[in-house]
Motif scaffolding. Structure first.
Motif, PDB file in Angstrom:
ATOM      1  N   ALA A 152       0.821  -1.220   0.000  1.00 60.39           N
ATOM      2  CA  ALA A 152       0.000   0.000   0.000  1.00 60.39           C
ATOM      3  C   ALA A 152       0.849   1.262   0.000  1.00 60.39           C
ATOM      4  N   LEU A 153       1.791   1.367   0.945  1.00 55.47           N
ATOM      5  CA  LEU A 153       2.614   2.577   0.999  1.00 55.47           C
ATOM      6  C   LEU A 153       3.474   2.734  -0.247  1.00 55.47           C
ATOM      7  N   ASN A 154       3.845   1.624  -0.840  1.00 54.38           N
ATOM      8  CA  ASN A 154       4.680   1.700  -2.042  1.00 54.38           C
ATOM      9  C   ASN A 154       3.946   2.380  -3.192  1.00 54.38           C
ATOM     10  N   ILE A 155       2.614   2.301  -3.192  1.00 50.72           N
ATOM     11  CA  ILE A 155       1.852   3.000  -4.230  1.00 50.72           C
ATOM     12  C   ILE A 155       1.976   4.506  -4.051  1.00 50.72           C
ATOM     13  N   PHE A 156       1.912   4.986  -2.788  1.00 53.03           N
ATOM     14  CA  PHE A 156       2.117   6.419  -2.543  1.00 53.03           C
ATOM     15  C   PHE A 156       3.519   6.841  -2.967  1.00 53.03           C
ATOM     16  N   ARG A 157       4.514   6.006  -2.636  1.00 54.46           N
ATOM     17  CA  ARG A 157       5.900   6.342  -2.993  1.00 54.46           C
ATOM     18  C   ARG A 157       6.080   6.374  -4.512  1.00 54.46           C
ATOM     19  N   SER A 158       5.522   5.358  -5.189  1.00 49.06           N
ATOM     20  CA  SER A 158       5.691   5.267  -6.639  1.00 49.06           C
ATOM     21  C   SER A 158       4.977   6.394  -7.366  1.00 49.06           C
ATOM     22  N   ALA A 159       3.775   6.725  -6.901  1.00 48.97           N
ATOM     23  CA  ALA A 159       3.010   7.795  -7.547  1.00 48.97           C
ATOM     24  C   ALA A 159       3.759   9.118  -7.492  1.00 48.97           C
ATOM     25  N   ALA A 160       4.527   9.311  -6.414  1.00 50.58           N
ATOM     26  CA  ALA A 160       5.268  10.564  -6.255  1.00 50.58           C
ATOM     27  C   ALA A 160       6.424  10.676  -7.251  1.00 50.58           C
ATOM     28  N   LYS A 161       6.847   9.550  -7.820  1.00 49.19           N
ATOM     29  CA  LYS A 161       7.998   9.559  -8.728  1.00 49.19           C
ATOM     30  C   LYS A 161       7.597   9.506 -10.191  1.00 49.19           C
ATOM     31  N   ILE A 162       6.306   9.343 -10.458  1.00 48.50           N
ATOM     32  CA  ILE A 162       5.848   9.136 -11.833  1.00 48.50           C
ATOM     33  C   ILE A 162       5.592  10.477 -12.508  1.00 48.50           C
ATOM     34  N   ASP A 163       6.068  10.583 -13.748  1.00 49.10           N
ATOM     35  CA  ASP A 163       5.738  11.750 -14.559  1.00 49.10           C
ATOM     36  C   ASP A 163       5.026  11.267 -15.816  1.00 49.10           C
ATOM     37  N   GLY A 164       4.861  12.125 -16.760  1.00 47.65           N
ATOM     38  CA  GLY A 164       4.176  11.720 -17.993  1.00 47.65           C
ATOM     39  C   GLY A 164       2.671  11.729 -17.835  1.00 47.65           C
ATOM     40  N   CYS A 165       1.980  10.776 -18.495  1.00 51.91           N
ATOM     41  CA  CYS A 165       0.520  10.815 -18.556  1.00 51.91           C
ATOM     42  C   CYS A 165      -0.125  10.612 -17.187  1.00 51.91           C
ATOM     43  N   ASN A 166       0.556   9.940 -16.261  1.00 53.38           N
ATOM     44  CA  ASN A 166      -0.013   9.695 -14.938  1.00 53.38           C
ATOM     45  C   ASN A 166       0.657  10.529 -13.844  1.00 53.38           C
ATOM     46  N   GLY A 167       1.454  11.535 -14.234  1.00 54.69           N
ATOM     47  CA  GLY A 167       2.072  12.395 -13.235  1.00 54.69           C
ATOM     48  C   GLY A 167       1.026  13.183 -12.468  1.00 54.69           C
ATOM     49  N   MET A 168       1.223  13.328 -11.165  1.00 56.01           N
ATOM     50  CA  MET A 168       0.214  14.000 -10.331  1.00 56.01           C
ATOM     51  C   MET A 168       0.245  15.507 -10.547  1.00 56.01           C
ATOM     52  N   ASP A 169      -0.941  16.125 -10.618  1.00 57.85           N
ATOM     53  CA  ASP A 169      -1.020  17.579 -10.657  1.00 57.85           C
ATOM     54  C   ASP A 169      -1.099  18.104  -9.237  1.00 57.85           C
ATOM     55  N   SER A 170      -1.222  19.405  -9.080  1.00 59.20           N
ATOM     56  CA  SER A 170      -1.170  20.016  -7.741  1.00 59.20           C
ATOM     57  C   SER A 170      -2.302  19.521  -6.853  1.00 59.20           C
ATOM     58  N   GLU A 171      -3.506  19.355  -7.425  1.00 59.12           N
ATOM     59  CA  GLU A 171      -4.651  18.905  -6.632  1.00 59.12           C
ATOM     60  C   GLU A 171      -4.433  17.486  -6.115  1.00 59.12           C
ATOM     61  N   THR A 172      -3.861  16.625  -6.954  1.00 59.73           N
ATOM     62  CA  THR A 172      -3.625  15.241  -6.539  1.00 59.73           C
ATOM     63  C   THR A 172      -2.479  15.156  -5.539  1.00 59.73           C
ATOM     64  N   TRP A 173      -1.448  15.990  -5.710  1.00 62.76           N
ATOM     65  CA  TRP A 173      -0.371  16.043  -4.718  1.00 62.76           C
ATOM     66  C   TRP A 173      -0.936  16.391  -3.338  1.00 62.76           C
ATOM     67  N   LEU A 174      -1.773  17.405  -3.295  1.00 63.60           N
ATOM     68  CA  LEU A 174      -2.342  17.825  -2.018  1.00 63.60           C
ATOM     69  C   LEU A 174      -3.216  16.738  -1.419  1.00 63.60           C
ATOM     70  N   TYR A 175      -3.995  16.068  -2.275  1.00 62.70           N
ATOM     71  CA  TYR A 175      -4.874  15.023  -1.748  1.00 62.70           C
ATOM     72  C   TYR A 175      -4.051  13.838  -1.244  1.00 62.70           C
ATOM     73  N   SER A 176      -2.971  13.522  -1.933  1.00 62.72           N
ATOM     74  CA  SER A 176      -2.088  12.446  -1.485  1.00 62.72           C
ATOM     75  C   SER A 176      -1.554  12.734  -0.090  1.00 62.72           C
ATOM     76  N   ILE A 177      -1.138  13.961   0.143  1.00 58.82           N
ATOM     77  CA  ILE A 177      -0.607  14.330   1.468  1.00 58.82           C
ATOM     78  C   ILE A 177      -1.706  14.278   2.519  1.00 58.82           C
ATOM     79  N   ARG A 178      -2.908  14.745   2.165  1.00 54.64           N
ATOM     80  CA  ARG A 178      -4.023  14.715   3.125  1.00 54.64           C
ATOM     81  C   ARG A 178      -4.351  13.284   3.538  1.00 54.64           C
ATOM     82  N   VAL A 179      -4.386  12.374   2.554  1.00 54.49           N
ATOM     83  CA  VAL A 179      -4.679  10.969   2.866  1.00 54.49           C
ATOM     84  C   VAL A 179      -3.600  10.388   3.763  1.00 54.49           C
TER      85      VAL A 179
END
Length: 553
Positions: free
Chosen positions: A459-486
């Motif tokens: 589970a935590l590895n998904i948060f870690r991996s998402a933070a390193k991904i760019d391109g079509c699935n790179g997180m925008d500012s809203e998703t970055w903030l939601y990731s931190i809130r979760v």
């Protein structure tokens, strides 16, 4: 006629077909000759033979059934009977899969229904019931809505569930009443097969369910349809009656409100483990694993299943259908969500890991053309349903599709796009269940190491991996903030029997992601305040102090 000839010569095939039509021979013998012909022809050859004489061959099959029926009922258990039944079912199956349009017309409906009822009787051996289920699935997928009403009731009673409205044995033996289901009294066969090789009967419902679901997909390409549209219609129909008949029984807490297309970022609150989570657990696992097998893009080195080549083509079509409407996509998301409520057991934890692995495949996918359709970016902004609008829509019927008010103005594919950001945020929310279900201490302690593997390394590895991904699935500012809130929410509410071992990884992931997020977006004061509150609660924790020191170094 024999353009599809395989191993046998034209002469041998003609001789066997002549013997199969020889009225002087008994029906079982004729059927064996016919099976021999089928076994030595390729698909094209079998179709040519069946198209020419399917009525004759079915009449022979029914005649053989009539001859075998009393013998099996009286003697039972004889090997010759097992072999004859195998021949009978194999020939009937060959006929069924090659004439779906004829079956759809209602051809020999009464006769077929009578045979199917005999094979499906719950007191038959497990193997014979599965044979019957295979034939029933092919026939029902071909005739669809034109089947007699009684057969829908039988389908809904195939699985021996505790909460079934009417047991199958009672349904099969119900006598004709005015306005009621009219069925002949159906007797079971004496055992004619060996004991079930798949289990000791303790998971009978799960075994039958697995065969039911697998057949539903396999039949897409097994049946020789006249058009691709029929492939789609057949699976769509079977999926619909399965949902209607079984989903609420297998998943008593199934939530029809789950909606990927509603912008609803409500954090999951801690949930205490309930004994009810264990209800129908084997059936839940069977459905979830079946869905994961369909949704997983391609077999990979971590896959726990080996797909048969003939199943792969059907799987791709089934996946396309499951991703063809918003209603179907939301249905899939809710099935995956249900995995997080499985009881703590080896099979339950393995199933949750499979769901997390699927999420990781989706999030880490770097090619837009390999993404599931709902992950693809929106060409125009969609007007998402408000909570009240969606509530009103689902009250109409739990199985009707729910669409946006402006969906009709979009292309067919585009209206299914929830976008990568909304999809990732939805997954983050589901992942939080791994940390927010509070299990009894003794139960959690028993599976502590397995939980550690699940929660930290998956589970935590998904948060870690998402933070390193760019391109079509790179997180925008809203998703970055939601990731931190979760992650802040998880850190504040997480309870574990191995608190220090778990906490080290949770704090490390949180702190690293906060620092990474700060490089990409401007974190609002509220996030910093929440981080301060969370860390202040654990300021005396040696684990937190060590992790903070590691980051500073």
């Amino acid at each position: 006629m024999f353009s599809g000839l395989g191993k046998k010569s034209h002469i041998d095939t003609k001789k066997s077909l002549h013997k199969a039509a020889d009225a002087k021979k008994d029906a079982v013998t004729r059927l064996k000759h016919l099976k021999s012909v089928f076994d030595n022809q390729n698909n094209k050859g079998v179709k040519e033979i069946i198209d020419k004489n399917y009525s004759l061959y079915f009449s022979t099959s029914y005649e053989a059934y009539v001859l075998l029926d009393p013998v099996i009922s009286i003697k039972g258990g004889l090997k010759v009977n097992r072999d004859d039944i195998d021949v009978l079912i194999t020939v009937i199956e060959k006929i069924f899969i090659h004439i779906p349009s004829v079956i759809y017309s209602g051809w020999h409906c009464h006769t077929i229904c009578h045979m199917l009822k005999r094979f499906l009787h719950p007191e038959n051996s497990a193997k014979l019931r599965r044979y019957g289920l295979r034939l029933f699935s092919i026939w029902l997928q071909s005739i669809r809505e034109r089947a007699p009403p009684e057969m829908f009731y039988i389908y809904a009673a195939l699985l021996p569930l505790e909460n079934s409205l009417c047991p199958l044995s009672e349904l099969l033996n119900r006598e004709s009443r005015s306005g009621a289901i009219a069925l002949q009294s159906i007797r079971s066969y004496h055992p004619v097969f060996e004991s079930d090789p798949e289990g000791d009967g303790s998971n009978e419902s799960a075994i039958l369910l697995r065969h039911m679901l697998y057949s539903m997909v396999k039949n897409i390409c097994l049946i020789i349809w006249q058009s691709d549209e029929e492939q789609v219609e057949s699976f769509t129909y079977m999926l619909g009656i399965f949902r209607q008949s079984y989903i609420q029984h297998i998943f008593p807490d199934f939530c029809w409100k789950t909606n990927l297309y509603v912008d609803n970022k409500v954090l999951i609150q801690p949930i205490f483990y309930q004994e009810g989570f264990a209800a129908c657990s084997e059936l839940k696992i069977t459905v979830i694993k079946w869905l994961i097998q369909i949704l997983t893009p391609t077999p990979n080195q971590h896959s726990s299943t080996t797909r048969q080549p003939e199943f792969e083509s059907s799987r791709k079509i089934a996946q396309r259908i499951l991703f063809s409407t918003r209603n179907n996509i939301n249905f899939c998301m809710e099935i995956l969500r249900q995995a997080f409520f499985l009881p703590l057991s080896d099979s339950g934890l393995k199933t949750i890991k499979s769901v997390l692995r699927l999420f990781m495949l989706w999030i880490s996918c770097k090619r837009e053309d390999h993404l599931p359709i709902f992950f693809k970016p929106q060409k125009v902004a969609l007007m998402r349903l408000s909570s009240n609008e969606f509530e009103a829509a689902i009250k109409t019927t739990s199985s009707d599709a729910v669409t946006d008010s402006n969906e009709s103005t979009l292309g067919y594919d585009e209206r299914l796009h929830a976008g990568p950001q909304n999809s990732i945020q939805f997954i983050f929310n589901l992942i939080s269940y791994c940390f927010l279900i509070r299990y009894p201490t003794t139960l959690a302690g028993q599976f502590a190491e397995a939980l550690y593997e699940l929660q930290i390394r998956r589970a935590l590895n998904i948060f870690r991996s998402a933070a390193k991904i760019d391109g079509c699935n790179g997180m925008d500012s809203e998703t970055w903030l939601y990731s931190i809130r979760v992650q802040l929410h998880i850190s504040s509410n997480f309870v574990s029997p191995l608190s220090e071992k778990f906490a080290s990884n949770i704090y490390n992931t949180l702190l690293v992601n906060v620092l990474m997020a700060h490089l990409y977006v401007s974190l609002p004061i509220g996030i910093w305040d929440q981080l301060q509150d969370t860390l202040s609660k654990h300021c005396i924790s040696k684990v937190l102090i060590d992790e903070w020191g590691n980051l500073k170094d």
